[in-house]
Design a protein around this motif. Structure first.
Motif, PDB file in Angstrom:
ATOM      1  N   GLU A  15       0.817  -1.214   0.000  1.00  0.00           N
ATOM      2  CA  GLU A  15       0.000   0.000   0.000  1.00  0.00           C
ATOM      3  C   GLU A  15       0.849   1.262   0.000  1.00  0.00           C
ATOM      4  O   GLU A  15       0.386   2.322  -0.421  1.00  0.00           O
ATOM      5  CB  GLU A  15      -0.914   0.017   1.227  1.00  0.00           C
ATOM      6  CG  GLU A  15      -1.903  -1.147   1.297  1.00  0.00           C
ATOM      7  CD  GLU A  15      -2.670  -1.158   2.610  1.00  0.00           C
ATOM      8  OE1 GLU A  15      -2.916  -0.066   3.158  1.00  0.00           O
ATOM      9  OE2 GLU A  15      -3.022  -2.241   3.081  1.00  0.00           O
ATOM     10  N   ILE A  16       2.095   1.176   0.486  1.00  0.00           N
ATOM     11  CA  ILE A  16       2.874   2.394   0.680  1.00  0.00           C
ATOM     12  C   ILE A  16       4.261   2.359   0.049  1.00  0.00           C
ATOM     13  O   ILE A  16       4.877   3.404  -0.142  1.00  0.00           O
ATOM     14  CB  ILE A  16       3.016   2.733   2.181  1.00  0.00           C
ATOM     15  CG1 ILE A  16       3.705   1.584   2.919  1.00  0.00           C
ATOM     16  CG2 ILE A  16       1.679   3.054   2.802  1.00  0.00           C
ATOM     17  CD1 ILE A  16       3.989   1.905   4.379  1.00  0.00           C
ATOM     18  N   SER A  17       4.755   1.180  -0.283  1.00  0.00           N
ATOM     19  CA  SER A  17       6.097   1.077  -0.857  1.00  0.00           C
ATOM     20  C   SER A  17       6.141   1.641  -2.272  1.00  0.00           C
ATOM     21  O   SER A  17       5.262   1.347  -3.094  1.00  0.00           O
ATOM     22  CB  SER A  17       6.536  -0.389  -0.884  1.00  0.00           C
ATOM     23  OG  SER A  17       7.679  -0.554  -1.696  1.00  0.00           O
ATOM     24  N   ARG A  18       7.156   2.416  -2.568  1.00  0.00           N
ATOM     25  CA  ARG A  18       7.306   2.951  -3.923  1.00  0.00           C
ATOM     26  C   ARG A  18       7.691   1.855  -4.913  1.00  0.00           C
ATOM     27  O   ARG A  18       7.491   1.997  -6.109  1.00  0.00           O
ATOM     28  CB  ARG A  18       8.346   4.073  -3.926  1.00  0.00           C
ATOM     29  CG  ARG A  18       7.897   5.269  -3.092  1.00  0.00           C
ATOM     30  CD  ARG A  18       8.847   6.427  -3.175  1.00  0.00           C
ATOM     31  NE  ARG A  18       8.883   7.008  -4.505  1.00  0.00           N
ATOM     32  CZ  ARG A  18       9.388   8.202  -4.770  1.00  0.00           C
ATOM     33  NH1 ARG A  18       9.859   8.942  -3.791  1.00  0.00           N
ATOM     34  NH2 ARG A  18       9.415   8.661  -5.999  1.00  0.00           N
ATOM     35  N   GLU A  19       8.204   0.775  -4.388  1.00  0.00           N
ATOM     36  CA  GLU A  19       8.540  -0.366  -5.241  1.00  0.00           C
ATOM     37  C   GLU A  19       7.280  -1.124  -5.673  1.00  0.00           C
ATOM     38  O   GLU A  19       7.260  -1.731  -6.740  1.00  0.00           O
ATOM     39  CB  GLU A  19       9.478  -1.305  -4.469  1.00  0.00           C
ATOM     40  CG  GLU A  19       9.941  -2.519  -5.225  1.00  0.00           C
ATOM     41  CD  GLU A  19      10.838  -3.408  -4.379  1.00  0.00           C
ATOM     42  OE1 GLU A  19      10.917  -4.608  -4.666  1.00  0.00           O
ATOM     43  OE2 GLU A  19      11.460  -2.894  -3.422  1.00  0.00           O
ATOM     44  N   CYS A  20       6.234  -1.062  -4.839  1.00  0.00           N
ATOM     45  CA  CYS A  20       5.046  -1.886  -5.072  1.00  0.00           C
ATOM     46  C   CYS A  20       3.841  -1.113  -5.593  1.00  0.00           C
ATOM     47  O   CYS A  20       2.886  -1.711  -6.089  1.00  0.00           O
ATOM     48  CB  CYS A  20       4.640  -2.586  -3.773  1.00  0.00           C
ATOM     49  SG  CYS A  20       5.903  -3.623  -3.036  1.00  0.00           S
ATOM     50  N   SER A  21       3.813   0.211  -5.443  1.00  0.00           N
ATOM     51  CA  SER A  21       2.637   0.984  -5.832  1.00  0.00           C
ATOM     52  C   SER A  21       3.061   2.205  -6.640  1.00  0.00           C
ATOM     53  O   SER A  21       4.223   2.615  -6.607  1.00  0.00           O
ATOM     54  CB  SER A  21       1.834   1.409  -4.600  1.00  0.00           C
ATOM     55  OG  SER A  21       2.637   2.155  -3.711  1.00  0.00           O
ATOM     56  N   LYS A  22       2.108   2.811  -7.331  1.00  0.00           N
ATOM     57  CA  LYS A  22       2.424   3.864  -8.294  1.00  0.00           C
ATOM     58  C   LYS A  22       2.328   5.278  -7.724  1.00  0.00           C
ATOM     59  O   LYS A  22       2.672   6.241  -8.405  1.00  0.00           O
ATOM     60  CB  LYS A  22       1.504   3.734  -9.501  1.00  0.00           C
ATOM     61  CG  LYS A  22       1.724   2.455 -10.294  1.00  0.00           C
ATOM     62  CD  LYS A  22       0.816   2.385 -11.509  1.00  0.00           C
ATOM     63  CE  LYS A  22       1.063   1.118 -12.329  1.00  0.00           C
ATOM     64  NZ  LYS A  22       0.166   1.033 -13.509  1.00  0.00           N
ATOM     65  N   GLY A  23       1.814   5.417  -6.520  1.00  0.00           N
ATOM     66  CA  GLY A  23       1.684   6.758  -5.977  1.00  0.00           C
ATOM     67  C   GLY A  23       1.058   6.743  -4.599  1.00  0.00           C
ATOM     68  O   GLY A  23       0.822   5.684  -4.004  1.00  0.00           O
ATOM     69  N   ILE A  24       0.779   7.919  -4.091  1.00  0.00           N
ATOM     70  CA  ILE A  24       0.186   8.057  -2.766  1.00  0.00           C
ATOM     71  C   ILE A  24      -1.203   7.433  -2.752  1.00  0.00           C
ATOM     72  O   ILE A  24      -2.032   7.714  -3.618  1.00  0.00           O
ATOM     73  CB  ILE A  24       0.098   9.542  -2.364  1.00  0.00           C
ATOM     74  CG1 ILE A  24       1.499  10.159  -2.309  1.00  0.00           C
ATOM     75  CG2 ILE A  24      -0.609   9.700  -1.029  1.00  0.00           C
ATOM     76  CD1 ILE A  24       1.487  11.656  -2.111  1.00  0.00           C
ATOM     77  N   LEU A  25      -1.461   6.600  -1.746  1.00  0.00           N
ATOM     78  CA  LEU A  25      -2.775   5.992  -1.586  1.00  0.00           C
ATOM     79  C   LEU A  25      -3.627   6.915  -0.712  1.00  0.00           C
ATOM     80  O   LEU A  25      -3.353   7.088   0.472  1.00  0.00           O
ATOM     81  CB  LEU A  25      -2.644   4.614  -0.933  1.00  0.00           C
ATOM     82  CG  LEU A  25      -3.946   3.879  -0.625  1.00  0.00           C
ATOM     83  CD1 LEU A  25      -4.740   3.629  -1.908  1.00  0.00           C
ATOM     84  CD2 LEU A  25      -3.663   2.558   0.092  1.00  0.00           C
ATOM     85  N   HIS A  26      -4.637   7.532  -1.315  1.00  0.00           N
ATOM     86  CA  HIS A  26      -5.517   8.420  -0.570  1.00  0.00           C
ATOM     87  C   HIS A  26      -6.630   7.591   0.061  1.00  0.00           C
ATOM     88  O   HIS A  26      -7.308   6.809  -0.616  1.00  0.00           O
ATOM     89  CB  HIS A  26      -6.093   9.496  -1.492  1.00  0.00           C
ATOM     90  CG  HIS A  26      -5.057  10.436  -2.013  1.00  0.00           C
ATOM     91  ND1 HIS A  26      -4.510  11.448  -1.253  1.00  0.00           N
ATOM     92  CD2 HIS A  26      -4.427  10.500  -3.217  1.00  0.00           C
ATOM     93  CE1 HIS A  26      -3.606  12.098  -1.962  1.00  0.00           C
ATOM     94  NE2 HIS A  26      -3.532  11.543  -3.152  1.00  0.00           N
ATOM     95  N   ARG A  27      -6.810   7.764   1.356  1.00  0.00           N
ATOM     96  CA  ARG A  27      -7.742   6.936   2.113  1.00  0.00           C
ATOM     97  C   ARG A  27      -8.969   7.757   2.519  1.00  0.00           C
ATOM     98  O   ARG A  27      -8.835   8.854   3.077  1.00  0.00           O
ATOM     99  CB  ARG A  27      -7.059   6.382   3.363  1.00  0.00           C
ATOM    100  CG  ARG A  27      -5.824   5.525   3.047  1.00  0.00           C
ATOM    101  CD  ARG A  27      -5.255   4.946   4.323  1.00  0.00           C
ATOM    102  NE  ARG A  27      -4.002   4.232   4.095  1.00  0.00           N
ATOM    103  CZ  ARG A  27      -3.918   2.940   3.794  1.00  0.00           C
ATOM    104  NH1 ARG A  27      -5.020   2.226   3.662  1.00  0.00           N
ATOM    105  NH2 ARG A  27      -2.734   2.359   3.624  1.00  0.00           N
ATOM    106  N   ASN A  28     -10.135   7.193   2.274  1.00  0.00           N
ATOM    107  CA  ASN A  28     -11.367   7.883   2.660  1.00  0.00           C
ATOM    108  C   ASN A  28     -11.481   8.037   4.167  1.00  0.00           C
ATOM    109  O   ASN A  28     -12.115   8.982   4.650  1.00  0.00           O
ATOM    110  CB  ASN A  28     -12.588   7.122   2.126  1.00  0.00           C
ATOM    111  CG  ASN A  28     -12.683   7.180   0.615  1.00  0.00           C
ATOM    112  OD1 ASN A  28     -12.218   8.142   0.006  1.00  0.00           O
ATOM    113  ND2 ASN A  28     -13.276   6.161   0.014  1.00  0.00           N
TER     114      ASN A  28
END
Length: 519
Positions: free
Chosen positions: A385-398
């Protein structure tokens, strides 16, 4: 034994625990706060770790109260009667450290935090008991009715009753006492789906603790003799658990490469890193005071990370606690007598500074705890959810209740001796990770939210723990006022609660326009 009833009981005066107590008191609640040492503030004070912060901290990415604290630190040093002009700058860093823009003395941190508590202590809205720890609890129908605490200084017990109980202990000691579901150590890949999780769970594989010391750089002629620690020859002969190099040497782990790397004492001796280890967590720098006081650093280096066992969930916890102290004393002795200098000589003129720590030994009052027990929450924050290696950007949470940022940074662990570092995106803290799956009136208030062994590596830092504590106090108060459980707030009153947090200066989301230089 005296029975006392409160609205909110915060068990543990960690950095987050103090913020939880303040939030609840500001909301008009009667609050109980206890702390096992004689200093509140946890990693910032009794554990003597200057703030680890992200690059945007001067303008955003923390709560209003945390920013106020940073201003108070600087104001203290600007107004110090012996301050030189170098300490009077707008964004002064008291020790010129390279790990933090406000690395400062633990006693100053404690003084400021106690100043925040003072009006509520005077009015009776907060009751604070030091040298006090939880020992047992009464729980019925998934509700904590009371927690029994012990004052270890005078051996007196009290039964604390409250509508809400918040775990603000650095190891999350309340969780097993109240029978909450929790996790420790490293989860396996099947549990979390994390790419860098091990194949099998390793509950005993935790980040190491460090028993920090305050060291002064002195003139050789001023140094009094230092007695050789009893275990010095033992630790001098021990190999580092992560590489075939001596534990007491200039080598340390480089999590970016997965190999050992060589460090140095001073900036001019270190051609590879951004600065020598002396300046790493320096809190008093040469020339900052008109009385020419000697430099002081907080000794939290690779050499005194204790990776040979755990301080909780371990049958030998007390032995490891003692050995962690001894390792630091041995590392100090090595630095003073045997550490190799570039000129071929050995040793540097350092000595312990008990007055900085408020202890007789010069060691911190408590060990620095990087990883605690963690609640089983309605949402568990995972690496992907937060690694730059695993995800494309900031995860915005409701359901965000705050923000933070730090790399996923795992020091060599106590069982597999694994160390790991990977950049992370700025993250948002989900309310769902603060709500236990079982007990109705229990909340986490520090490092113990629903994160994993890996994501704890970036959720453990000062501004994030502070944010979690602030929110926990507000959430308990909101639940009491609305006569709701935290799960109901998350499902039915989330927007109202988030509005309350914003009113109290808690940033809920990252604004990409604020994040200059983010690639």
């Amino acid at each position: 034994m005296c029975n006392t009833t409160f609205d909110v009981a915060v068990i543990g005066g960690s950095l987050g625990g103090v913020q939880a107590a303040l939030s609840a008191a500001q909301s008009g609640k009667k609050v109980y706060l206890c702390e096992e040492t004689d200093w509140v503030g946890g990693q910032l004070t009794s554990q003597a770790v200057p703030p680890d912060e992200h690059p945007w901290i001067e303008s955003c990415g923390c709560t209003r109260r945390y920013r106020q604290y940073r201003s108070e630190v600087r104001e203290y040093y600007r107004n110090h009667p012996k301050a030189d002009s170098a300490l009077r700058g707008k964004k002064v860093c008291p020790g010129g450290a390279w790990v933090s823009g406000i690395a400062h003395e633990p006693a100053v941190a404690h003084r400021i935090l106690m100043g925040h508590l003072a009006p509520y202590l005077a009015s009776g809205e907060i009751t604070l008991e030091l040298h006090t720890r939880p020992v047992s609890a009464v729980v019925r129908n998934n509700t904590i009715e009371s927690v029994r605490v012990q004052n270890t200084a005078i051996h007196v017990y009290r039964e604390i009753r409250a509508k809400f109980f918040l775990d603000g202990t650095d190891c999350s000691d309340l969780l097993p006492i109240v029978g909450a579901r929790y996790r420790v150590g490293a989860e396996c890949r099947e549990q979390t789906g994390e790419p860098h999780a091990p194949e099998i769970p390793r509950p005993a594989d935790m980040q190491p603790c460090t028993w920090v010391a305050a060291l002064e750089l002195s003139e050789e002629k001023q140094l009094e003799p230092m007695e050789k620690p009893a275990l010095y020859e033992l630790f001098r002969s021990v190999q580092a658990p992560y590489a075939p190099v001596p534990l007491l040497s200039w080598y340390g782990p480089d999590a970016r490469t997965g190999r050992e790397t060589r460090f140095a004492m001073f900036d001019e001796e270190d051609p590879v890193h951004c600065g020598g280890l002396w300046r790493y967590r320096r809190i008093i720098a040469k020339g900052e005071y008109t009385d020419n006081r000697p430099e002081v650093t907080l000794f939290n280096w690779p050499q005194n990370d204790y990776g040979f066992g755990n301080l909780f969930e371990d049958p030998n916890a007390e032995i490891h606690r003692t050995l962690a102290q001894q390792l630091t004393l041995c590392a100090v002795y090595w630095l003073r007598h045997d550490a190799l200098r570039p000129d071929g000589g050995h040793g540097y003129p350092v000595r312990l500074r008990p007055d900085i720590m408020g202890t007789a030994s010069g060691l911190a009052k408590a060990p620095y705890i990087r990883e605690s027990r963690r609640i089983c929450a309605h949402h568990t924050i995972c690496e992907q959810e937060i690694s730059r290696e695993c995800s494309k950007g900031i995860l915005h949470r409701n359901d965000s209740v705050g923000v933070g940022h730090y790399a996923i940074d795992i020091h060599p662990t106590t069982q597999s001796h694994t160390f790991f570092y990977t950049p992370a995106w700025p993250f948002e803290i989900p309310l769902s990770a603060m709500i236990p799956v079982d007990l109705k009136n229990l909340l986490p208030a520090c490092k113990n939210i629903g994160c994993t062994h890996l994501t704890n590596g970036c959720f453990r830092l000062h501004p994030v723990e502070w944010n979690i504590g602030e929110v926990a106090g507000h959430l308990a108060s909101f639940c009491i006022e609305k006569r709701m459980e935290p799960l109901q707030v998350w499902k039915t009153r989330l927007a109202d609660f988030q509005t309350l947090l914003v009113e109290h200066g808690i940033q809920l989301h990252w604004d990409p326009a604020q994040l200059k230089g983010l690639g």
